[in-house]
Design an enzyme around this catalytic site. Structure first.
Site, PDB file in Angstrom:
ATOM      1  N   GLY A  72       0.812  -1.209   0.000  1.00 56.05           N
ATOM      2  CA  GLY A  72       0.000   0.000   0.000  1.00 56.05           C
ATOM      3  C   GLY A  72       0.847   1.263   0.000  1.00 56.05           C
ATOM      4  O   GLY A  72       0.533   2.242  -0.690  1.00 56.05           O
ATOM      5  N   CYS A 326       2.324   5.354  20.308  1.00 55.19           N
ATOM      6  CA  CYS A 326       3.161   5.573  21.486  1.00 55.19           C
ATOM      7  C   CYS A 326       4.515   6.111  21.056  1.00 55.19           C
ATOM      8  O   CYS A 326       5.226   5.475  20.303  1.00 55.19           O
ATOM      9  CB  CYS A 326       3.362   4.268  22.243  1.00 55.19           C
ATOM     10  SG  CYS A 326       1.953   3.851  23.237  1.00 55.19           S
TER      11      CYS A 326
HETATM   12  C1  LIG Z   1      -1.946  -0.631   6.019  1.00 54.62           C
HETATM   13  C2  LIG Z   1      -2.284   0.616   5.280  1.00 54.62           C
HETATM   14  C3  LIG Z   1      -1.388   1.183   4.354  1.00 54.62           C
HETATM   15  C4  LIG Z   1       0.005   0.639   4.127  1.00 54.62           C
HETATM   16  O1  LIG Z   1       0.005  -0.574   3.410  1.00 54.62           O
HETATM   17  P1  LIG Z   1       1.367  -1.454   3.431  1.00 54.62           P
HETATM   18  O2  LIG Z   1       1.079  -2.565   2.475  1.00 54.62           O
HETATM   19  O3  LIG Z   1       1.513  -1.932   4.837  1.00 54.62           O
HETATM   20  O4  LIG Z   1       2.468  -0.580   2.984  1.00 54.62           O
HETATM   21  C5  LIG Z   1      -1.776   2.315   3.676  1.00 54.62           C
HETATM   22  N1  LIG Z   1      -2.973   2.868   3.880  1.00 54.62           N
HETATM   23  C6  LIG Z   1      -3.863   2.369   4.748  1.00 54.62           C
HETATM   24  C7  LIG Z   1      -5.186   3.008   4.912  1.00 54.62           C
HETATM   25  C8  LIG Z   1      -3.547   1.231   5.488  1.00 54.62           C
HETATM   26  O5  LIG Z   1      -4.420   0.747   6.367  1.00 54.62           O
END
Ligand SMILES: *Cc1c(COP(=O)(O)O)cnc(C)c1O
Length: 399
Positions: A72, A326
């Site tokens: 993500g 935290c």
């Molecule tokens: C977990 C998350 C990400 C990051 O995704 P990764 O695959 O861990 O880099 C980005 N945006 C939102 C809303 C998320 O919950």
């Protein structure tokens, strides 16, 4: 005692079917998808099938609109940096104040180093976007609006299809971080004004370190990773075939199970909330309960800090999360909680329970049986002057 996992917005368990789908890519089907021989062809076929499954989950028009990434965060970074580069006469970005750090940290960086103007649109006490401020920020100077589909801390859902139309009206690109929405809400991108969408496999029972960026056909795009011609020249680097195949399997399962899983999670979540709110005086749900993911519940218990609740829940085998990040042992409410400006929540934080299709009634019962006592105990401590100081320090204070 069986562990109860209710932190699925942080990550989900890899489905056994996903592991099974990935295994051949880690053993005999190890070929490089760019190779001309049969080993390569087998891997190419596996990528094609995974791309088709992600396309189907998103209701996108074309398989080629799916670009695989390392997750993500990379998808978000690619979307934002690419949009800025592809529309270089425009130098402004519009985001919500409650985006994930994958968006907000990049925006702050661009502000400092490239003098990009960032509009951070506030939210109201229910976590809803200030639509008037959003519209006011949109102009011909805006390269991209990036608004998440659903918030990871509260589950509150933004009307991204409408927001995308408004961005389009001023010629700005629209990206949505849909990492929490994909697999939990029905999505049909075809026919919307959404130009880009980020997703991550590990939030939908796939492996970590893989995700995808949807880029609408014809949308201006610039690569983040420069290298070989993989992903039609849009992302250099040998493809993570086991991860991508895992994402594909997770997408296929989400497509076929979405409605049933969402209904089951919603029923469990609603039972959890009804029972807790009934038992715990001075407790409430943070965020708009009507426009929310079916799996997420952020609960504020006045006079009982969410960080302390999470530690005590862990002792009774329940994994939850506090919206609070935290830092150096001093718990501070997250940017999301602060942006909503709900006093009791800013003071105590919110305890987030996030469900998956793996949860059942026994899991919910464990929380219902333990949380009211935990809150009672914490409130009693905060009223006792001799323990007030101790309860502010780290973990051992709750022994
Ligand atoms: C977990 C998350 C990400 C990051 O995704 P990764 O695959 O861990 O880099 C980005 N945006 C939102 C809303 C998320 O919950």
């Amino acid at each position: 005692m069986r562990a109860v996992y209710l932190d699925n917005n942080a990550t989900t368990r890899v489905a056994p079917e996903v592991v099974a789908a990935m295994l051949p890519c880690l053993t005999e089907d190890f070929g490089n998808p760019s190779s001309v021989h049969d080993f390569g062809a087998t891997s190419r076929l596996a990528l094609k099938e995974a791309r088709e499954r992600v396309r189907a989950l998103l209701g996108a028009a074309f398989r080629e609109e799916i670009l695989f990434t390392s997750g993500g965060t990379e998808a978000d970074n690619t979307a934002i940096l690419g949009a800025l580069e592809a529309t270089d006469e425009r130098n402004e970005i519009v985001v919500s104040a409650v985006e994930h750090p994958a968006v907000l940290a990049l925006c702050s960086h661009l502000e400092r180093t490239r003098h990009v103007k960032v509009h951070r649109i506030p939210v109201d006490a229910l976590g809803g976007l200030d639509r008037a401020r959003y519209r006011a920020a949109l102009s011909r100077r805006v390269a991209l609006a990036s608004i998440m589909w659903a918030n990871n801390e509260t589950g509150v859902v933004f009307p991204v299809e409408e927001l995308a139309e408004e961005a389009k009206a001023v010629g700005a690109l629209f990206h949505t971080d849909a990492v929490q929405a994909v697999g939990r809400l029905p999505i049909a991108l075809r026919g919307t004004a959404i130009d880009m969408l980020s997703l991550s496999a590990h939030k939908l029972h796939g492996p970590k370190g893989v995700g995808a960026l949807y880029v609408r056909r014809g949308a201006p795009f610039r690569s983040l990773m420069l290298g070989g011609n993989q992903e039609r020249g849009r992302r250099g680097g040998t493809e993570n075939t086991p991860g991508i195949v895992g994402l594909g399997k997770a997408a296929e399962m989400a497509t076929s199970r979405l409605r049933g899983d969402a209904a089951r999670m919603r029923a469990l979540r609603d039972r959890l909330e009804a029972s807790l709110l009934g038992q715990i005086q001075g407790s409430f749900v943070l965020g708009d309960v009507e426009r929310r993911l079916p799996n997420t519940s952020a609960i504020v218990c006045e006079g009982a800090e969410a960080d302390a609740i999470v530690l005590l829940l862990n002792r009774v085998g329940v994994a939850a999360s506090s919206g609070a990040a935290c830092s150096a042992g001093s718990p501070a409410p997250s940017h999301v909680v602060r942006a909503m400006s709900v006093l009791a929540a800013v003071a105590a934080g919110a305890t987030r329970f996030s469900l998956s299709r793996d949860n059942d009634d026994d899991d919910i019962d464990r929380v219902i049986e333990t949380l009211p006592l935990i809150v009672e105990r914490l409130r009693a401590r905060s009223h006792a002057p001799e323990t007030a100081v101790a309860s502010r320090s780290a973990e051992p204070a709750y022994a």
